[in-house]
Scaffold this motif. Structure first.
Motif, PDB file in Angstrom:
ATOM      1  N   LEU A  18      -7.953  -6.255   2.292  1.00  0.00           N
ATOM      2  CA  LEU A  18      -7.991  -4.866   1.816  1.00  0.00           C
ATOM      3  C   LEU A  18      -6.854  -4.067   2.455  1.00  0.00           C
ATOM      4  N   GLY A  19      -6.644  -4.267   3.757  1.00  0.00           N
ATOM      5  CA  GLY A  19      -5.566  -3.576   4.467  1.00  0.00           C
ATOM      6  C   GLY A  19      -4.204  -3.941   3.901  1.00  0.00           C
ATOM      7  N   HIS A  20      -4.043  -5.211   3.540  1.00  0.00           N
ATOM      8  CA  HIS A  20      -2.758  -5.643   2.987  1.00  0.00           C
ATOM      9  C   HIS A  20      -2.541  -5.067   1.581  1.00  0.00           C
ATOM     10  N   HIS A  21      -3.602  -4.996   0.793  1.00  0.00           N
ATOM     11  CA  HIS A  21      -3.473  -4.374  -0.524  1.00  0.00           C
ATOM     12  C   HIS A  21      -3.152  -2.884  -0.391  1.00  0.00           C
ATOM     13  N   LEU A  22      -3.703  -2.266   0.634  1.00  0.00           N
ATOM     14  CA  LEU A  22      -3.405  -0.850   0.924  1.00  0.00           C
ATOM     15  C   LEU A  22      -1.915  -0.690   1.251  1.00  0.00           C
ATOM     16  N   ASP A  23      -1.387  -1.659   2.005  1.00  0.00           N
ATOM     17  CA  ASP A  23       0.050  -1.667   2.341  1.00  0.00           C
ATOM     18  C   ASP A  23       0.884  -1.721   1.055  1.00  0.00           C
ATOM     19  N   HIS A  24       0.441  -2.559   0.103  1.00  0.00           N
ATOM     20  CA  HIS A  24       1.130  -2.629  -1.205  1.00  0.00           C
ATOM     21  C   HIS A  24       1.116  -1.263  -1.886  1.00  0.00           C
ATOM     22  N   LEU A  25      -0.056  -0.609  -1.841  1.00  0.00           N
ATOM     23  CA  LEU A  25      -0.193   0.690  -2.504  1.00  0.00           C
ATOM     24  C   LEU A  25       0.744   1.716  -1.887  1.00  0.00           C
ATOM     25  N   ILE A  26       0.838   1.714  -0.550  1.00  0.00           N
ATOM     26  CA  ILE A  26       1.682   2.694   0.144  1.00  0.00           C
ATOM     27  C   ILE A  26       3.157   2.455  -0.190  1.00  0.00           C
ATOM     28  N   ARG A  27       3.559   1.188  -0.148  1.00  0.00           N
ATOM     29  CA  ARG A  27       4.974   0.867  -0.423  1.00  0.00           C
ATOM     30  C   ARG A  27       5.297   1.042  -1.898  1.00  0.00           C
ATOM     31  N   HIS A  28       4.311   0.757  -2.714  1.00  0.00           N
ATOM     32  CA  HIS A  28       4.432   0.778  -4.167  1.00  0.00           C
ATOM     33  C   HIS A  28       5.577  -0.109  -4.669  1.00  0.00           C
ATOM     34  N   ASN A  29       5.831  -1.208  -3.935  1.00  0.00           N
ATOM     35  CA  ASN A  29       6.696  -2.247  -4.505  1.00  0.00           C
ATOM     36  C   ASN A  29       5.873  -3.525  -4.565  1.00  0.00           C
ATOM     37  N   ALA A  30       6.257  -4.436  -5.416  1.00  0.00           N
ATOM     38  CA  ALA A  30       5.513  -5.684  -5.627  1.00  0.00           C
ATOM     39  C   ALA A  30       4.053  -5.415  -5.993  1.00  0.00           C
ATOM     40  N   VAL A  31       3.840  -4.432  -6.841  1.00  0.00           N
ATOM     41  CA  VAL A  31       2.489  -4.175  -7.340  1.00  0.00           C
ATOM     42  C   VAL A  31       2.444  -4.491  -8.837  1.00  0.00           C
ATOM     43  N   GLY A  32       1.242  -4.707  -9.358  1.00  0.00           N
ATOM     44  CA  GLY A  32       1.086  -5.012 -10.785  1.00  0.00           C
ATOM     45  C   GLY A  32      -0.128  -4.300 -11.339  1.00  0.00           C
ATOM     46  N   TRP A  33      -0.634  -4.834 -12.461  1.00  0.00           N
ATOM     47  CA  TRP A  33      -1.821  -4.239 -13.067  1.00  0.00           C
ATOM     48  C   TRP A  33      -2.964  -4.243 -12.047  1.00  0.00           C
ATOM     49  N   PRO A  34      -3.736  -3.189 -11.865  1.00  0.00           N
ATOM     50  CA  PRO A  34      -3.890  -1.997 -12.726  1.00  0.00           C
ATOM     51  C   PRO A  34      -2.989  -0.815 -12.353  1.00  0.00           C
ATOM     52  N   LEU A  35      -2.072  -0.990 -11.393  1.00  0.00           N
ATOM     53  CA  LEU A  35      -1.194   0.127 -11.015  1.00  0.00           C
ATOM     54  C   LEU A  35      -0.004   0.243 -11.973  1.00  0.00           C
ATOM     55  N   THR A  36       0.424  -0.904 -12.514  1.00  0.00           N
ATOM     56  CA  THR A  36       1.479  -0.893 -13.535  1.00  0.00           C
ATOM     57  C   THR A  36       0.960  -1.724 -14.709  1.00  0.00           C
ATOM     58  N   ASP A  37       1.769  -1.850 -15.748  1.00  0.00           N
ATOM     59  CA  ASP A  37       1.277  -2.643 -16.897  1.00  0.00           C
ATOM     60  C   ASP A  37       1.670  -4.117 -16.786  1.00  0.00           C
ATOM     61  N   GLN A  38       2.221  -4.497 -15.635  1.00  0.00           N
ATOM     62  CA  GLN A  38       2.685  -5.873 -15.457  1.00  0.00           C
ATOM     63  C   GLN A  38       1.617  -6.707 -14.740  1.00  0.00           C
ATOM     64  N   VAL A  39       1.324  -7.882 -15.294  1.00  0.00           N
ATOM     65  CA  VAL A  39       0.381  -8.792 -14.632  1.00  0.00           C
ATOM     66  C   VAL A  39       1.195  -9.769 -13.782  1.00  0.00           C
ATOM     67  N   ASN A  40       0.974  -9.723 -12.475  1.00  0.00           N
ATOM     68  CA  ASN A  40       1.769 -10.572 -11.571  1.00  0.00           C
ATOM     69  C   ASN A  40       0.910 -11.086 -10.404  1.00  0.00           C
ATOM     70  N   ALA A  41       1.582 -11.531  -9.321  1.00  0.00           N
ATOM     71  CA  ALA A  41       0.851 -12.092  -8.171  1.00  0.00           C
ATOM     72  C   ALA A  41      -0.099 -11.073  -7.560  1.00  0.00           C
ATOM     73  N   PHE A  42       0.295  -9.806  -7.574  1.00  0.00           N
ATOM     74  CA  PHE A  42      -0.576  -8.753  -7.046  1.00  0.00           C
ATOM     75  C   PHE A  42      -1.889  -8.716  -7.831  1.00  0.00           C
ATOM     76  N   THR A  43      -1.771  -8.745  -9.155  1.00  0.00           N
ATOM     77  CA  THR A  43      -2.967  -8.720 -10.017  1.00  0.00           C
ATOM     78  C   THR A  43      -3.852  -9.930  -9.720  1.00  0.00           C
ATOM     79  N   LEU A  44      -3.205 -11.086  -9.627  1.00  0.00           N
ATOM     80  CA  LEU A  44      -3.928 -12.332  -9.366  1.00  0.00           C
ATOM     81  C   LEU A  44      -4.667 -12.260  -8.026  1.00  0.00           C
ATOM     82  N   SER A  45      -4.008 -11.633  -7.054  1.00  0.00           N
ATOM     83  CA  SER A  45      -4.597 -11.583  -5.705  1.00  0.00           C
ATOM     84  C   SER A  45      -5.869 -10.743  -5.660  1.00  0.00           C
TER      85      SER A  45
END
Lengths: 151, 270
Positions: A18-45
């Motif tokens: 959860l903390g690492h996903h929060l880090d993704h949210l703060i950086r807002h890089n390497a994120v995917g769906w549901p934050l963007t319309d792209q399905v990627n490793a972030f979505t899978l995770s």
């Protein structure tokens, strides 16, 4: 029979995830769906959370044992390592370290990631040992079948 | 295959398990052991440097320390032999056995499989250490490897003998002797483990001693302790995860340190 340490390690790994996903949210890089319309490793995770909840319910009900958790933890460690540390990493350490000001925050987020993967790997080793011990115990307590029974 | 009695599922993994002797002596033995290692690291380096100064080989103490640092992977054997001597003395005093310090019985394939697990679990530590090295020294070879310069015979010793001695002494001292004594004294395994990891990492700051600006290079010492910290934390956690079995950790460390020494000897680093 439920293992208290296994529960604790699972909750710890979930909190670190959860903390690492929060880090993704703060950086807002390497994120995917549901934050963007792209399905990627972030979505899978994000699948890890339903897996953990289902696994905990199944473990409580005695449907799965430490072997299942060893696969989940080991698979998680492999997946996160491949995504962040592997030769074809889609999110190498620089994407974390270089996206924070002051830089110490980047090191904090990177240290968190390293600890997270280590927790997953160590948890997997612990669960594998537990699984092996349970197998050994079952083998010892299983009654002999057929062999040596006088007719 | 030797069967081991599995601990109760409700029993925390940090409790002493079957096959592990209970701690007979207090924390004093732990202090003596760690103190011996630190004193030996400093004593060997300063002593050898002093000899070179007396022989008039180099002009200043700083130069001679830097020159001696090139041999650190060889004279490490003296520190580990000293450590083994102290462990042997403690065992004789407490009527213990060296095998007893290594944890419950472990078959060869368990050691091999466990070692693979330890190496795999060490990957995040490798990545962290590499990033830290890059942040501090850029593309340059880290100083502890860059300074190594020994004749071929010493390289052979450094590859074949020193890593083996290191495994027989270092993890056994910290995880087999110091950790159980601290656990017993403090009653909190997590606190004991944290202290062991920090002290173990701090010991690495003592070797090799390098100089900078007329004094000891403290930036390098801090880097050295910081770069090994994740490894030591991982191995200590794995020690618990493996049911206090030391052999898989020793085997993995031997592969890791032996391969590093071999790469250095073959000129593959830098």
């Amino acid at each position: 029979m439920h293992d208290r340490i296994l529960y604790r390690l699972t909750w710890l790994a979930a909190a670190m995830s959860l903390g690492h996903h929060l880090d993704h949210l703060i950086r807002h890089n390497a994120v995917g769906w549901p934050l963007t319309d792209q399905v990627n490793a972030f979505t899978l995770s994000l699948l890890v959370y339903p897996i953990i909840i289902t696994g905990l319910l199944a473990y409580r009900a005695g449907r799965v044992g430490p072997g299942f958790w060893a696969l989940v933890s080991g698979g998680g460690a492999g997946f996160v390592s491949a995504v962040h540390f592997g030769p074809a990493a889609v999110e190498p350490p620089e994407l974390i370290l270089d996206h924070y000001q002051p830089p110490v925050l980047g090191w904090l987020a990177f240290g968190w990631l390293v600890t997270f993967v280590t927790v997953l790997a160590v948890t997997s080793v612990y669960e594998t040992r537990l699984w092996w011990q349970q197998r050994q115990a079952q083998r010892v307590t299983r009654p002999p079948t057929g062999v040596g029974i006088p007719r | 295959m030797r069967a081991t009695t599995p601990p109760s599922a409700e029993q925390p993994a940090v409790r002493p398990q079957p096959g592990v002797p209970t701690v007979a002596t207090g924390v004093g033995a732990a202090v003596v052991l760690v103190g011996t290692r630190v004193a030996l690291w400093l004593g060997v380096q300063l002593g050898l440097a002093g000899l070179l100064v007396l022989a008039g080989v180099t002009a200043t103490g700083g130069q001679v320390l830097d020159r001696m640092a090139g041999w650190w992977m060889v004279y490490a054997a003296l520190v580990d032999l000293g450590t083994l001597a102290v462990i042997g003395w403690l065992l004789r005093r407490d009527h213990g056995s060296y095998r007893g310090l290594l944890g419950p019985p472990t078959t060869a394939w368990q050691v091999a499989l466990g070692a693979v697990g330890v190496l795999a679990a060490s990957v995040p530590a490798v990545v962290f250490s590499a990033e830290l090295t890059g942040a501090v020294y850029g593309q340059a070879t880290p100083p502890m490897f860059a300074v190594v310069e020994v004749p071929p015979l010493a390289s052979v010793l450094g590859v074949l003998v020193v890593p083996l001695l290191a495994e027989l002494a270092e993890p056994v001292a910290y995880l087999g002797v110091v950790l159980p004594r601290l656990e017993e004294r403090l009653g909190r395994p997590w606190l004991a483990a944290t202290i062991v990891v920090v002290v173990w990492a701090a010991e690495h700051a003592c070797y090799p001693l390098l100089t900078s600006g007329g004094g000891v290079d403290l930036e390098f010492a801090a880097y050295r302790a910081g770069s090994v910290l994740p490894f030591l934390a991982t191995w200590t956690a794995l020690y618990y995860a493996l049911g206090r079995r030391l052999l898989p950790i020793m085997a993995a460390r031997w592969v890791f340190n032996g391969a590093t020494a071999a790469a250095l000897a073959l000129g593959l680093v830098g």
